[in-house]
Scaffold this motif. Structure first.
Motif, mmCIF file in Angstrom:
data_model
loop_
_atom_site.group_PDB
_atom_site.id
_atom_site.type_symbol
_atom_site.label_atom_id
_atom_site.label_comp_id
_atom_site.label_asym_id
_atom_site.label_seq_id
_atom_site.Cartn_x
_atom_site.Cartn_y
_atom_site.Cartn_z
ATOM 1 N N UNK A 1 0.110 52.606 -11.870
ATOM 2 C CA UNK A 1 -1.052 51.866 -12.384
ATOM 3 C C UNK A 1 -1.698 51.014 -11.298
ATOM 4 N N UNK A 2 -0.868 50.542 -10.386
ATOM 5 C CA UNK A 2 -1.382 49.727 -9.279
ATOM 6 C C UNK A 2 -2.378 50.505 -8.419
ATOM 7 N N UNK A 3 -2.186 51.832 -8.353
ATOM 8 C CA UNK A 3 -3.147 52.657 -7.605
ATOM 9 C C UNK A 3 -4.554 52.519 -8.163
ATOM 10 N N UNK A 4 -4.626 52.190 -9.439
ATOM 11 C CA UNK A 4 -5.931 52.045 -10.098
ATOM 12 C C UNK A 4 -6.269 50.568 -10.324
ATOM 13 N N UNK A 5 -5.649 49.710 -9.520
ATOM 14 C CA UNK A 5 -5.872 48.261 -9.601
ATOM 15 C C UNK A 5 -5.580 47.681 -10.977
ATOM 16 N N UNK A 6 -4.544 48.238 -11.593
ATOM 17 C CA UNK A 6 -4.109 47.690 -12.882
ATOM 18 C C UNK A 6 -2.770 46.997 -12.670
ATOM 19 N N UNK A 7 -2.709 45.729 -13.059
ATOM 20 C CA UNK A 7 -1.507 44.930 -12.814
ATOM 21 C C UNK A 7 -0.682 44.822 -14.089
ATOM 22 N N UNK A 8 0.480 45.474 -14.102
ATOM 23 C CA UNK A 8 1.442 45.271 -15.187
ATOM 24 C C UNK A 8 2.787 44.937 -14.558
ATOM 25 N N UNK A 9 3.648 44.333 -15.335
ATOM 26 C CA UNK A 9 4.945 43.914 -14.832
ATOM 27 C C UNK A 9 6.002 44.939 -15.205
ATOM 28 N N UNK A 10 6.915 45.224 -14.274
ATOM 29 C CA UNK A 10 8.047 46.102 -14.583
ATOM 30 C C UNK A 10 9.326 45.334 -14.311
ATOM 31 N N UNK A 11 10.352 45.590 -15.122
ATOM 32 C CA UNK A 11 11.636 44.957 -14.858
ATOM 33 C C UNK A 11 12.261 44.401 -16.109
ATOM 34 N N UNK A 12 13.067 43.355 -15.905
ATOM 35 C CA UNK A 12 13.743 42.750 -17.041
ATOM 36 C C UNK A 12 13.029 41.474 -17.480
ATOM 37 N N UNK A 13 11.983 41.096 -16.733
ATOM 38 C CA UNK A 13 11.128 39.969 -17.101
ATOM 39 C C UNK A 13 11.922 38.675 -17.273
ATOM 40 N N UNK A 14 12.914 38.475 -16.402
ATOM 41 C CA UNK A 14 13.712 37.244 -16.399
ATOM 42 C C UNK A 14 14.522 37.038 -17.675
ATOM 43 N N UNK A 15 14.572 38.054 -18.540
ATOM 44 C CA UNK A 15 15.364 37.914 -19.768
ATOM 45 C C UNK A 15 16.517 38.900 -19.673
ATOM 46 N N UNK A 16 17.502 38.559 -18.840
ATOM 47 C CA UNK A 16 18.519 39.538 -18.471
ATOM 48 C C UNK A 16 19.566 39.790 -19.549
ATOM 49 N N UNK A 17 19.541 38.968 -20.612
ATOM 50 C CA UNK A 17 20.463 39.242 -21.721
ATOM 51 C C UNK A 17 19.827 40.182 -22.734
ATOM 52 N N UNK A 18 18.490 40.362 -22.640
ATOM 53 C CA UNK A 18 17.764 41.132 -23.658
ATOM 54 C C UNK A 18 18.268 42.567 -23.743
ATOM 55 N N UNK A 19 18.735 43.106 -22.614
ATOM 56 C CA UNK A 19 19.202 44.497 -22.612
ATOM 57 C C UNK A 19 20.354 44.714 -23.601
#
Lengths: 398, 146
Positions: free
Chosen positions: A340-358
């Motif tokens: 998505x970044x190739x098209x200048x779209x900013x989204x977040x990937x990862x655990x989003x600092x909520x590491x117990x959520x998994x």
């Protein structure tokens, strides 16, 4: 809406990471710039005009914050460096003196690290016990589920009003009512709620509310701790120093100032606080109810489109905030974000600092979209159209 | 190398990574490598005998570039002495950082010779190398002390 107010939006960019931080409107930048270029003095100590103006503007923001969250008293608003500092201040400055061995602290596994780690430390230092509210099938908190973990040892319930991964709006008012009947304190992290919806601390009856300026059109490095006055009075200041003391002679004769100054040692982030004031005025000029309704409309629009794509799994389908968490089948979330970044779209990937959520969702990493009022349906159209062809994602993910 | 061929090699190594498994064998040396700025996180297991890399295995979660880079690295490093491997890593890192490097021995790892064009993916390509170099250097220090 109101895109013209944001310098960052005057470029070819689709920004869908507002849960991480928001863009700043010109009025906020100008207010901070004006402080640095026309009355750049310190607060609380000047005998000259420009310092007096600093005090006026700094305290005016306190009044604005008070009204924004409908706090009863100005001295219940403490400025901090952000929600993280606010939460640490509550856990250490207040609860260190209250929590005893065996006491229980109730959290959820979908909390942000800032609303987990300070409680872990407190529990470890005091021999207290952490308990987690079981979440329902949508990863929501219900009052019944909360009741199932509360015991006569429970002292604290700490949870976000809106979580940053699931985006569910928790029933804070009902939780506070139940908690207070059982002599339990309620600490609410408002980082993802205060910027997006009307929040009334008296109606909710929270004991503490924390939030950051930078997620609500204000600057980084500034945040708020709201606390009920009688509770803030019992705080042990973490920082001692200038501005917060009345007088001192020796180690046994130190007199501190009253609230809120007592909890704001040292030169504060004056420009940041002034910027927060401008951000609140700006948000008020649009109206929080209108912002909230518009974001819900955007979310529904986005979900309706995303759910038609067979290989996209929406993790938080039933949430009602502007946070939408998803995965593309068999493609690592970070590769989707890079694509998505190739098209200048900013989204977040990862655990989003909520590491117990998994442990709750069974999904370790996700892509997250977090909307704000300046996002548009056209942006969502473009975003969704880029996800319509899985072969294209794979072909262009590196 | 032709861009299409590079793509194919990366894709092949991503979809069918070499030695992506965990082995229960205490004679393997272990190291974790992760990117602080993202979510890539892999565990490497390395078997070194008489200064020679006999085997490497990996497991974990990582993006396409990190996974492919790890798979390629494993193929290239097995059979090398620790000195040869450390030199390989140095050449690879120089390549990614746009410094002078010797392309002769890099083999399939050359598919990343223009990864610098995507600045935010350089750390994906170097992920496994940053982990394994620690193990190799520790091995050499220990060997020197023996």
């Amino acid at each position: 809406m109101h895109r013209e107010d944001f310098p960052m939006l005057q470029q070819d960019l689709i920004y869908l990471d507002n849960g991480a931080t928001s863009f700043k409107p010109k009025v906020v930048l100008e207010a901070m710039d004006e402080y640095y270029s026309s009355y750049s003095a310190n607060a609380h100590r000047g005998d000259y005009d420009i310092s007096y103006k600093v005090d006026l503007e700094y305290e005016n923001t306190r009044e604005l914050v008070k009204n924004f969250i409908n706090a009863p008293l100005k001295e219940e608003i403490i400025f901090t460096s952000g929600a993280t500092e606010s939460l640490n201040l509550v856990a250490t400055g207040f609860f260190e003196n209250i929590i005893e061995a065996g006491d229980e602290i109730v959290l959820t596994k979908t909390e942000h690290a800032s609303n987990v780690l300070p409680w872990f430390r407190l529990a470890k230092n005091k021999g207290a016990v952490i308990r987690y509210i079981p979440l329902d099938k949508d990863y929501f908190v219900t009052l019944d589920n909360l009741k199932s973990v509360v015991t006569n040892k429970t002292k604290i319930i700490a949870l976000a009003q809106v979580t940053n991964v699931i985006g569910d709006v928790r029933p804070i008012k009902e939780i506070c009512q139940f908690a207070h009947q059982n002599n339990i304190f309620v600490v609410v992290d408002g980082s993802q709620s205060v910027p997006h919806m009307p929040v009334d601390v008296q109606d909710l009856d929270v004991d503490f509310l924390t939030f950051s300026a930078h997620k609500m059109c204000g600057p980084t490095g500034t945040g708020v701790l709201y606390g009920k006055k009688e509770l803030l009075e019992a705080f042990e200041p973490i920082n001692l120093g200038g501005g917060m003391n009345e007088s001192f002679e020796d180690e046994y004769n130190v007199l501190l100032k009253s609230l809120p100054t007592r909890l704001e040692a040292g030169t504060p982030n004056i420009a940041g606080v002034i910027g927060l004031g401008a951000a609140i005025k700006y948000l008020d000029s649009i109206g929080m109810t209108k912002i909230n309704q518009y974001e819900k409309e955007l979310r529904d629009y986005l979900i309706a489109k995303l759910e038609k794509i067979s290989y996209i799994d929406i993790i938080n389908f039933h949430s009602s905030s502007g946070i939408v968490t998803f995965n593309v089948d068999n493609i690592f979330s970070q590769d989707v974000a890079y694509y998505l970044n190739r098209y200048n779209i900013c989204v977040r990937a990862g655990s989003h600092c909520a590491k117990l959520a998994k442990n709750e969702t069974g999904v370790k990493n996700t892509c997250r979209i977090s909307l704000y009022f300046y996002n548009t349906k056209e942006e969502i159209d473009k975003f969704v159209s880029l996800l319509q062809d899985k072969e294209k994602i794979i072909a262009e993910m590196f | 190398m032709d861009n299409e061929i590079k793509r194919e090699i990366i894709m092949e190594n991503y979809l069918h990574p070499y030695h992506k498994e965990t082995i229960k064998d205490e004679t393997y040396l272990k190291v974790n490598s992760n990117n602080e700025s993202c979510i890539d996180n892999i565990d490497l297991q390395i078997l070194i005998k008489n200064n020679k890399i006999e085997d490497i295995k990996f497991n974990g979660e990582a993006c396409a570039i990190s996974t492919a880079s790890t798979s390629i690295m494993i193929k290239e490093l097995i059979g090398k002495t620790t000195e040869e491997a450390i030199d390989f890593i140095k050449q690879f890192e120089n390549m990614v950082e746009e410094k002078e490097y010797n392309s002769q021995n890099l083999g399939e790892a050359l598919v990343f010779d223009d990864i610098f064009k995507q600045k935010n993916r350089k750390h994906c390509a170097t992920l496994p190398y940053r982990g394994i170099v620690k193990v190799l250097e520790e091995y050499q220090t220990k060997k020197g002390n023996d």
